[in-house]
Design a protein around this motif. Structure first.
Motif, PDB file in Angstrom:
ATOM      1  N   ARG A  98       0.828  -1.209   0.000  1.00  0.00           N
ATOM      2  CA  ARG A  98       0.000   0.000   0.000  1.00  0.00           C
ATOM      3  C   ARG A  98       0.864   1.261   0.000  1.00  0.00           C
ATOM      4  O   ARG A  98       0.609   2.206  -0.744  1.00  0.00           O
ATOM      5  CB  ARG A  98      -0.909   0.035   1.235  1.00  0.00           C
ATOM      6  N   LYS A  99       1.893   1.281   0.838  1.00  0.00           N
ATOM      7  CA  LYS A  99       2.674   2.498   1.016  1.00  0.00           C
ATOM      8  C   LYS A  99       3.456   2.865  -0.245  1.00  0.00           C
ATOM      9  O   LYS A  99       3.405   4.024  -0.691  1.00  0.00           O
ATOM     10  CB  LYS A  99       3.642   2.342   2.195  1.00  0.00           C
ATOM     11  N   LEU A 100       4.190   1.929  -0.815  1.00  0.00           N
ATOM     12  CA  LEU A 100       4.993   2.231  -1.991  1.00  0.00           C
ATOM     13  C   LEU A 100       4.116   2.677  -3.151  1.00  0.00           C
ATOM     14  O   LEU A 100       4.459   3.613  -3.887  1.00  0.00           O
ATOM     15  CB  LEU A 100       5.810   1.004  -2.403  1.00  0.00           C
ATOM     16  N   THR A 101       2.950   2.041  -3.299  1.00  0.00           N
ATOM     17  CA  THR A 101       2.046   2.405  -4.392  1.00  0.00           C
ATOM     18  C   THR A 101       1.513   3.821  -4.232  1.00  0.00           C
ATOM     19  O   THR A 101       1.446   4.584  -5.199  1.00  0.00           O
ATOM     20  CB  THR A 101       0.872   1.409  -4.469  1.00  0.00           C
ATOM     21  N   LEU A 102       1.149   4.200  -3.015  1.00  0.00           N
ATOM     22  CA  LEU A 102       0.608   5.554  -2.823  1.00  0.00           C
ATOM     23  C   LEU A 102       1.680   6.616  -3.039  1.00  0.00           C
ATOM     24  O   LEU A 102       1.392   7.724  -3.503  1.00  0.00           O
ATOM     25  CB  LEU A 102      -0.059   5.693  -1.455  1.00  0.00           C
ATOM     26  N   ASN A 138      -3.501   8.498  -5.640  1.00  0.00           N
ATOM     27  CA  ASN A 138      -3.126   7.568  -4.572  1.00  0.00           C
ATOM     28  C   ASN A 138      -4.249   7.287  -3.586  1.00  0.00           C
ATOM     29  O   ASN A 138      -4.020   6.753  -2.505  1.00  0.00           O
ATOM     30  CB  ASN A 138      -1.902   8.099  -3.813  1.00  0.00           C
ATOM     31  N   CYS A 139      -5.466   7.627  -3.939  1.00  0.00           N
ATOM     32  CA  CYS A 139      -6.576   7.467  -3.001  1.00  0.00           C
ATOM     33  C   CYS A 139      -6.856   6.000  -2.682  1.00  0.00           C
ATOM     34  O   CYS A 139      -7.088   5.637  -1.530  1.00  0.00           O
ATOM     35  CB  CYS A 139      -7.830   8.119  -3.563  1.00  0.00           C
ATOM     36  N   SER A 140      -6.838   5.139  -3.710  1.00  0.00           N
ATOM     37  CA  SER A 140      -7.181   3.735  -3.497  1.00  0.00           C
ATOM     38  C   SER A 140      -6.222   3.036  -2.521  1.00  0.00           C
ATOM     39  O   SER A 140      -6.670   2.448  -1.537  1.00  0.00           O
ATOM     40  CB  SER A 140      -7.218   2.991  -4.841  1.00  0.00           C
ATOM     41  N   PRO A 141      -4.901   3.071  -2.738  1.00  0.00           N
ATOM     42  CA  PRO A 141      -4.009   2.428  -1.762  1.00  0.00           C
ATOM     43  C   PRO A 141      -4.049   3.096  -0.396  1.00  0.00           C
ATOM     44  O   PRO A 141      -3.905   2.429   0.630  1.00  0.00           O
ATOM     45  CB  PRO A 141      -2.622   2.543  -2.408  1.00  0.00           C
ATOM     46  N   MET A 142      -4.245   4.420  -0.365  1.00  0.00           N
ATOM     47  CA  MET A 142      -4.306   5.122   0.921  1.00  0.00           C
ATOM     48  C   MET A 142      -5.537   4.682   1.706  1.00  0.00           C
ATOM     49  O   MET A 142      -5.472   4.473   2.926  1.00  0.00           O
ATOM     50  CB  MET A 142      -4.360   6.627   0.681  1.00  0.00           C
ATOM     51  N   TYR A 184      -0.863  21.443  -7.766  1.00  0.00           N
ATOM     52  CA  TYR A 184      -0.126  20.203  -8.013  1.00  0.00           C
ATOM     53  C   TYR A 184       1.286  20.180  -7.432  1.00  0.00           C
ATOM     54  O   TYR A 184       1.829  19.103  -7.191  1.00  0.00           O
ATOM     55  CB  TYR A 184      -0.067  19.905  -9.519  1.00  0.00           C
ATOM     56  N   THR A 185       1.892  21.308  -7.212  1.00  0.00           N
ATOM     57  CA  THR A 185       3.257  21.331  -6.669  1.00  0.00           C
ATOM     58  C   THR A 185       3.376  20.601  -5.335  1.00  0.00           C
ATOM     59  O   THR A 185       4.332  19.825  -5.129  1.00  0.00           O
ATOM     60  CB  THR A 185       3.755  22.781  -6.528  1.00  0.00           C
ATOM     61  N   PRO A 186       2.445  20.770  -4.377  1.00  0.00           N
ATOM     62  CA  PRO A 186       2.581  20.051  -3.101  1.00  0.00           C
ATOM     63  C   PRO A 186       2.587  18.535  -3.239  1.00  0.00           C
ATOM     64  O   PRO A 186       3.105  17.834  -2.364  1.00  0.00           O
ATOM     65  CB  PRO A 186       1.345  20.521  -2.319  1.00  0.00           C
ATOM     66  N   ALA A 187       2.036  18.002  -4.341  1.00  0.00           N
ATOM     67  CA  ALA A 187       1.993  16.551  -4.525  1.00  0.00           C
ATOM     68  C   ALA A 187       3.388  15.948  -4.666  1.00  0.00           C
ATOM     69  O   ALA A 187       3.581  14.750  -4.422  1.00  0.00           O
ATOM     70  CB  ALA A 187       1.155  16.209  -5.759  1.00  0.00           C
ATOM     71  N   LEU A 188       4.365  16.747  -5.054  1.00  0.00           N
ATOM     72  CA  LEU A 188       5.728  16.240  -5.193  1.00  0.00           C
ATOM     73  C   LEU A 188       6.298  15.794  -3.850  1.00  0.00           C
ATOM     74  O   LEU A 188       7.257  15.019  -3.805  1.00  0.00           O
ATOM     75  CB  LEU A 188       6.623  17.313  -5.824  1.00  0.00           C
ATOM     76  N   PHE A 189       5.718  16.265  -2.765  1.00  0.00           N
ATOM     77  CA  PHE A 189       6.224  15.916  -1.436  1.00  0.00           C
ATOM     78  C   PHE A 189       5.660  14.592  -0.917  1.00  0.00           C
ATOM     79  O   PHE A 189       5.935  14.209   0.216  1.00  0.00           O
ATOM     80  CB  PHE A 189       5.914  17.043  -0.444  1.00  0.00           C
ATOM     81  N   PHE A 190       4.890  13.909  -1.757  1.00  0.00           N
ATOM     82  CA  PHE A 190       4.391  12.603  -1.331  1.00  0.00           C
ATOM     83  C   PHE A 190       5.521  11.595  -1.140  1.00  0.00           C
ATOM     84  O   PHE A 190       5.324  10.558  -0.503  1.00  0.00           O
ATOM     85  CB  PHE A 190       3.372  12.061  -2.334  1.00  0.00           C
ATOM     86  N   PHE A 191       6.698  11.860  -1.693  1.00  0.00           N
ATOM     87  CA  PHE A 191       7.811  10.935  -1.480  1.00  0.00           C
ATOM     88  C   PHE A 191       8.176  10.850   0.004  1.00  0.00           C
ATOM     89  O   PHE A 191       8.752   9.853   0.469  1.00  0.00           O
ATOM     90  CB  PHE A 191       9.028  11.350  -2.319  1.00  0.00           C
ATOM     91  N   LEU A 192       7.826  11.867   0.771  1.00  0.00           N
ATOM     92  CA  LEU A 192       8.114  11.867   2.215  1.00  0.00           C
ATOM     93  C   LEU A 192       7.306  10.797   2.951  1.00  0.00           C
ATOM     94  O   LEU A 192       7.669  10.405   4.063  1.00  0.00           O
ATOM     95  CB  LEU A 192       7.810  13.239   2.810  1.00  0.00           C
ATOM     96  N   TYR A 193       6.232  10.307   2.316  1.00  0.00           N
ATOM     97  CA  TYR A 193       5.428   9.267   2.954  1.00  0.00           C
ATOM     98  C   TYR A 193       6.212   7.961   3.109  1.00  0.00           C
ATOM     99  O   TYR A 193       5.837   7.102   3.904  1.00  0.00           O
ATOM    100  CB  TYR A 193       4.143   9.025   2.147  1.00  0.00           C
ATOM    101  N   LEU A 194       7.281   7.821   2.336  1.00  0.00           N
ATOM    102  CA  LEU A 194       8.148   6.652   2.502  1.00  0.00           C
ATOM    103  C   LEU A 194       8.703   6.581   3.914  1.00  0.00           C
ATOM    104  O   LEU A 194       8.957   5.485   4.449  1.00  0.00           O
ATOM    105  CB  LEU A 194       9.299   6.689   1.491  1.00  0.00           C
ATOM    106  N   TYR A 195       8.902   7.727   4.519  1.00  0.00           N
ATOM    107  CA  TYR A 195       9.503   7.796   5.847  1.00  0.00           C
ATOM    108  C   TYR A 195       8.481   8.168   6.925  1.00  0.00           C
ATOM    109  O   TYR A 195       8.730   7.947   8.113  1.00  0.00           O
ATOM    110  CB  TYR A 195      10.629   8.831   5.853  1.00  0.00           C
ATOM    111  N   ILE A 201       5.059   7.215   7.214  1.00  0.00           N
ATOM    112  CA  ILE A 201       4.089   6.210   7.651  1.00  0.00           C
ATOM    113  C   ILE A 201       4.636   4.808   7.412  1.00  0.00           C
ATOM    114  O   ILE A 201       5.623   4.627   6.683  1.00  0.00           O
ATOM    115  CB  ILE A 201       2.743   6.372   6.915  1.00  0.00           C
ATOM    116  N   ASP A 202       4.002   3.824   8.019  1.00  0.00           N
ATOM    117  CA  ASP A 202       4.417   2.426   7.897  1.00  0.00           C
ATOM    118  C   ASP A 202       3.539   1.681   6.902  1.00  0.00           C
ATOM    119  O   ASP A 202       2.409   2.096   6.611  1.00  0.00           O
ATOM    120  CB  ASP A 202       4.339   1.725   9.258  1.00  0.00           C
ATOM    121  N   GLU A 203       4.068   0.563   6.427  1.00  0.00           N
ATOM    122  CA  GLU A 203       3.290  -0.329   5.584  1.00  0.00           C
ATOM    123  C   GLU A 203       2.202  -1.003   6.424  1.00  0.00           C
ATOM    124  O   GLU A 203       2.284  -1.046   7.653  1.00  0.00           O
ATOM    125  CB  GLU A 203       4.217  -1.383   4.959  1.00  0.00           C
ATOM    126  N   SER A 204       1.186  -1.511   5.761  1.00  0.00           N
ATOM    127  CA  SER A 204       0.112  -2.226   6.446  1.00  0.00           C
ATOM    128  C   SER A 204       0.627  -3.548   7.005  1.00  0.00           C
ATOM    129  O   SER A 204       1.048  -4.425   6.233  1.00  0.00           O
ATOM    130  CB  SER A 204      -1.033  -2.506   5.462  1.00  0.00           C
TER     131      SER A 204
END
Length: 523
Positions: free
Chosen positions: A128-132, A168-172, A221-232, A234-237
Motif C-alpha cells: 500500500r505504502k509504496l504504491t501511494l 493515490n486514493c485507493s491504496p491510501m 499540483y506542486t505540493p503533490a511532489l512531497f508525497f515521497f516523504l510518505y516513505l519515511y 508512515i508504515d506499511e500495512s
C-alpha cells in the motif's frame, strides 16, 4: 492478552486507541492524501470552467456560432471575443465546441477508471505504502505538465495519464482500514475522510485567489511532489505484510506503534499471530478464485451499482453547483461544507446502525429529494437550495458507506483489487456526470430526476447483501461467503442456552464447532 493460544491480528489491533499518538500521526498524513484526491478529481470544474464569448462580427448574437447572410447562406464565425481572454476556453479556442470543454472531466474520470485496474493490483503486489508514494508523485508531475501545454489534445492525454497513474486514493484508503480493528474502522475512516472536505474547500479557494488556470494548476499540483516523504512518514500495512509472509516486519511495526502509544504487547503473543499467507498467484488467478464464488460475484455486481450511483450523483451535484445562483466559489465551498455535519452524523450512524440499513436509507431518501427538486416552486429559491444541499448530503452518506462496505465484503488477498475493480467500473458514473449540465437544455428538472432514479435502484439492490459491521475483515473466500451468517447462527444457538461455541481457523475459512452434551458435531 496471553500467549497460550494463537493470536488473531484483529485482537492485537483492539489494543490500540485511534486517538493514540501512532494513529493520530497516521490520520494526519491520510487527511492530506484524501484532500489532494478531492482537489485533483474536480479541478477541471474551475480550470476548464464555462466562459461567455461572442463573434467579433457584431452581426452575430452572443454565443451564436452561425448567422444567415444576405444571400440566405449560413455563415460560421471564424474569430471570437471571449469574456476572459486568459481562460482555458479562450486559449484553446473552444468557442462553439462545448463538448471539448466538458470532455476534460469525462476523460479524467475515464483515466481514473482505467487506472484503478492498474493501481489496485499494484497495491496488492508492491504494498500500500509504496504504491501511494509512486502514484502521488506521478500525479503531481503530470498535473504540472498540463499547466505548460499549449496543445488541447496533449492536455487531454496528460489529463488521462494523471488520472490513470497519478491518484493515490485507493491504496491510501485500503491502508487506512487495515491499520485499525473492526470496531474502530468506521470511526477512523470517517475522521480521515474530513480530508475530502478540506480539499473541497481549498480547491475553490485556490481558484478564487489564482484565477488564471495555468497558475491555478501549478499551485495545486506542486505540493503533490512531497508525497515521497510518505516513505519515511508512515508504515506499511502489517496486515498486508502478514499475507506476504513477512511476519517479522509486521511485528516490528506493531511494536513500534505500541511504543508510541505507550502500551505493552507480549512479544510471545505477536509470535503466535495466525494469518493465512498469500500464495504467489497471478492477479487474474486471484480474480478467478474470487469470481468462482457466485456469492462474491453477485456482491461485485451490486458494488458496481453502488459505485456508479455514488460517483454519478455526487459528482453530478457538485459540478452543477457552480451553475446555482450566486458566487460559484462560495457555492462549491458550501457543497463541501455540507460534508462536515455529514461526516459527524455518519460516524454516529455507522457505530450504532451498522452498514446495510444506513446505506439503503441514504439511497432512498436521496432519491426522494432529487425527485422533488424539479417540482419546487421557482419563487422559493431557498427551499430549492435546501433540497439540493440535502440531496448532496445523502450522496455523501452513501458514498462514504460504499467506500467502506465494499472493502469489507471481499477477502484480504483481493481486497484492494476488488475494491479497485468495483470503483473503476463504477467511474462510468463520474464519466457521465460532467455531461449532465447539457440535459438542462431540454428541461432544467431532468438531471435531478435522473439522479433520483439511479439512487432508488441502488437502494433496492442493497437488500441483497449481508451486513458486515460486526465481522472481522475476511481473509479467504470461505470467510467472505460466511459474512453475516456466522454471527446470526451463533446468536441463534446461544439463545437456546445449551451449547458452547468455538471458532477455529483453517485453510478453508472459519468452521463452527458446536459442543452439545459432550457430543461434537460440525455445522
Amino acid at each position: 492478552m496471553t500467549a497460550d493460544k494463537p493470536t488473531d491480528f484483529d485482537d492485537v489491533l483492539k489494543n490500540f486507541n485511534v486517538f493514540g499518538r501512532y494513529h493520530l500521526v497516521f490520520l494526519f498524513f491520510t487527511f492530506f492524501a484524501f484532500a489532494a484526491n478531492s482537489v485533483f478529481c474536480n479541478n477541471y470544474v474551475f480550470a476548464a470552467q464555462e466562459i461567455g464569448y461572442r463573434c467579433s462580427d457584431e452581426t452575430f448574437g452572443k454565443d451564436a456560432c452561425y448567422s444567415i447572410g444576405n444571400d440566405n447562406r449560413t455563415i460560421r464565425c471564424t474569430e471570437w471575443v471571449y469574456d476572459n481572454p486568459n481562460s482555458f476556453v479562450a486559449e484553446f479556442q473552444l468557442a462553439c465546441q462545448e463538448w471539448k470543454r466538458t470532455l476534460v472531466g469525462t476523460v479524467h474520470s475515464f483515466g481514473y477508471m482505467v487506472g484503478l485496474l492498474v493501481v489496485g493490483p499494484m497495491s496488492d503486489r508492491l504494498g500500500r505504502k509504496l504504491t501511494l508514494v509512486i502514484t502521488g508523485v506521478l500525479g503531481g508531475l503530470l498535473g504540472l505538465a498540463r499547466s505548460f501545454t499549449t496543445w488541447y489534445w496533449l492536455y487531454i492525454v496528460l489529463e488521462f495519464l494523471e488520472a490513470a497513474v497519478g491518484d493515490n486514493c485507493s491504496p491510501m484508503f485500503i491502508l487506512t482500514i487495515e491499520v485499525v480493528s473492526t470496531k474502530k474502522r468506521a470511526l477512523f475512516y470517517v475522521l480521515c475522510g474530513f480530508g475530502y472536505t478540506f480539499g473541497g474547500i481549498m480547491l475553490p479557494t485556490a481558484a478564487w485567489i489564482f484565477p488564471y488556470w495555468r497558475t491555478f494548476l501549478r499551485v495545486i499540483y506542486t505540493p503533490a511532489l512531497f508525497f515521497f516523504l510518505y516513505l519515511y512518514a508512515i508504515d506499511e500495512s502489517p496486515r498486508w505484510l502478514l499475507t506476504k509472509g513477512k511476519k517479522e516486519k509486521a511485528i516490528t511495526i506493531i511494536e513500534k506503534a505500541a511504543a508510541k502509544n505507550k502500551i505493552e504487547i507480549d512479544r510471545a503473543v505477536l509470535e503466535k499471530l495466525q494469518y493465512e499467507e498469500e500464495k504467489s498467484i497471478r492477479f487474474l488467478e486471484l480474480l478467478k478464485m474470487t469470481f468462482s464464488s457466485k456469492t462474491l460475484t453477485t456482491r461485485c455486481l451490486i458494488c458496481i451499482i453502488w459505485w456508479t450511483t455514488s460517483t454519478f450523483v455526487n459528482f453530478g451535484l457538485t459540478i452543477n453547483s457552480v451553475s446555482l445562483q450566486g458566487n460559484m466559489y462560495l457555492n462549491y465551498m458550501l457543497m463541501s461544507l455540507v460534508d462536515i455535519p455529514g461526516n459527524i452524523i455518519i460516524i454516529y450512524i455507522l457505530n450504532n446502525f451498522k452498514r446495510k440499513m444506513p446505506l439503503i436509507t441514504s439511497f432512498i431518501v436521496g432519491a426522494v429529494l432529487c425527485f422533488s427538486q424539479p417540482f419546487i416552486p421557482s419563487y422559493l429559491p431557498w427551499l430549492s437550495i435546501s433540497f439540493y444541499m440535502a440531496g448532496k448530503l445523502m450522496s455523501s452518506f452513501y458514498f462514504s458507506i460504499t467506500y467502506m462496505f465494499t472493502s469489507e465484503l471481499f477477502p484480504t488477498y483481493t481486497r484492494n483489487s476488488m475494491h479497485a475493480l468495483c470503483s473503476s467500473i463504477g467511474r462510468i458514473g463520474s464519466m457521465v456526470a460532467p455531461q449532465t449540465p447539457l440535459l438542462m437544455h431540454y428541461w432544467p428538472g431532468l438531471p435531478p430526476l435522473v439522479f433520483g432514479g439511479v439512487s432508488l435502484v441502488a437502494g433496492l439492490v442493497t437488500f441483497l447483501v449481508p451486513d458486515t459491521a460486526d465481522n472481522s475483515l475476511p481473509n479467504t473466500v470461505k470467510q467472505a461467503e460466511a459474512l453475516g451468517n456466522s454471527i446470526t447462527l451463533k446468536e441463534h444457538i446461544e439463545e437456546k442456552g445449551k451449547v458452547n461455541l468455538a471458532f477455529s481457523k483453517e485453510d478453508t475459512g472459519i468452521n463452527l464447532v458446536v459442543n452439545r452434551e459432550s457430543n461434537l458435531s460440525r455445522l
